[in-house]
Design an enzyme around this catalytic site. Structure first.
Site: not given
Length: 434
Positions: A77, A79, A174, A232, A235, A331, A337
């Site tokens: 996982h 991005h 997203q 996702h 979260e 992540d 983030w």
């Protein structure tokens, strides 16, 4: 290639082995010094890195001098299309998940991040992860963009890095399948144009009903394209966010056991014991896998609470002890983030075991499972591991055991992908003069 004097995890703990590699595969594993390799010079000197190389009837002969050899690590996982975007167009001053989402929305509206910039940064992030021993990556790519710019870039990046890293792409909406106009159609289009896995983000949809609908659509698409599902899920610091039970139900109903991954599952840390008692058997029956990002969620979650502040990380120990498959993941690498990160999964394992109250022998001595066999199962990597006949995707750590790797944050000294050396580095150990 012949790797000599390697320590691997086996029933014969402490017994070193030799590993022969031919045509990109492990052809045999035998006790070190086996008669079959007696012709190889046994007096080869180990250099600073605790390894030495020479040529012989086996091609390259590498003596790793008792160092621990593991399969290449698996990042399930991350991005890559977000990598190194922190501060553009602005910093996340609150540090919250929702400000990060707004910053990303603004970035897209302003047209920031050219295709070439995304490509360069994604490759840099993949190389950073690979420098820590990662050989397999599942990246979520934002497809709530009518032009699908990032998807096109990552499809190309996937080919560009194939010599050192295998990439799998999740079509990730997203900004939501339904919260973003046409998001559901964009996910399907992304699957037609190169994405491998179906994504969703149900807790971001306008209502719970919309969130459930997004999951059902994700599973519909998975059946249509013969793809896996990676969501996702939950979260959010909200005990009422319970989309994970919908995922379990859909996976079971559609006979997709073992093909469904839950990413984050933050809200699960707030669930009551009674609800967890009912949920765990359902998740086990569905054979759900989990990708948990302890560093990132420790940063994002638990904000706005008075003391004691909750950790906001999925209850990993409870999941593992119930027989569920759990991986630890990076992540983000420097994005809205999470401003840190470099793809070092040993660092992530360290945090995950700490926050999960799992610094006991049962977990410490098998800690690499969270970045090797567990995420390999999530990705469905059947040709993976250290065994005869498997692809030769290996790393050598500057340590003699998994416990020592964790204790010392040991670096990777050598990485091998399909029998070819990706990189090597000298020992990081100091040479004492006094």
């Amino acid at each position: 290639m012949l790797i000599r004097n390697a320590q691997i995890r086996s029933e014969s703990a402490g017994q070193l082995v030799d590993i022969r590699i031919d045509d990109g595969r492990i052809t045999w594993i035998r006790p070190a010094g086996d008669a079959a390799v007696a012709g190889v010079d046994s007096q080869a000197h180990s250099g600073q890195g605790g390894r030495s190389s020479q040529s012989g009837e086996f091609g390259e002969v590498v003596d790793v001098a008792g160092k621990f050899v593991a399969p290449q690590l698996v990042e399930s996982h991350i991005h890559l299309d977000y990598a190194f975007s922190a501060g553009t167009p602005r910093d996340n001053e609150s540090g919250t998940l929702f400000e990060a989402i707004e910053i990303w929305r603004e970035r897209k509206q302003l047209g920031l991040g050219t295709a070439e910039e995304v490509r360069a940064k994604a490759i840099a992030a993949a190389r950073s992860a690979a420098s820590h021993g990662v050989g397999f990556i599942r990246t979520h790519v934002d497809v709530t963009d009518p032009e699908l710019v990032a998807l096109g870039v990552l499809v190309d990046v996937k080919k560009e890095v194939a010599d050192f890293c295998q990439i799998e792409i999740v079509a990730f909406p997203q900004n939501g399948m339904y919260a973003y106009p046409g998001g559901d159609e964009l996910v399907e289009r992304a699957l037609r144009e190169g994405a491998d896995v179906v994504g969703a983000i149900p807790h971001l949809e306008p209502t719970r009903e919309d969130g459930v609908a997004s999951l059902k659509h994700a599973f519909d698409l998975a059946e249509k394209f013969g793809a896996r599902v990676d969501v996702h899920c939950d979260e959010i610091d909200d005990e009422q966010s319970r989309f994970v039970e919908v995922m379990a139900a859909e996976a079971t109903k559609r006979s997709m056991q073992g093909l469904t991954n839950v990413s984050h599952a933050v809200a699960m840390s707030y669930y009551t014991p009674g609800f967890m008692a009912r949920l765990l058997p359902k998740m086990q029956a569905a054979q759900l896998s989990f990708s948990v990002c302890p560093n990132e969620n420790l940063h994002l979650q638990g904000r706005g609470f008075s003391n004691p502040v909750p950790r906001g990380v999925a209850p990993v120990k409870q999941l593992v002890d119930f027989g569920l498959n759990v991986a630890f993941c990076q992540d983000s690498i420097s994005d809205p983030w999470y401003p840190m990160g470099n793809g070092d999964l040993v660092r992530i394992i360290d945090t995950g075991l700490h926050v999960g109250h799992m610094l006991t022998p049962a977990y410490v001595d098998t800690c690499l499972d969270f970045a090797t066999t567990n995420p390999a199962q999530t990705l469905g990597l059947s040709d993976y591991g250290i065994a005869e006949g498997k692809r030769a995707n290996l790393v050598v750590f500057e340590a003699g055991s998994e416990r020592e790797i964790l204790q010392e944050s040991a670096p990777v000294l050598l990485s091998i992908n399909d029998g070819r050396t990706v990189f090597e580095r000298p020992s990081m150990n100091p040479v004492w003069r006094l």
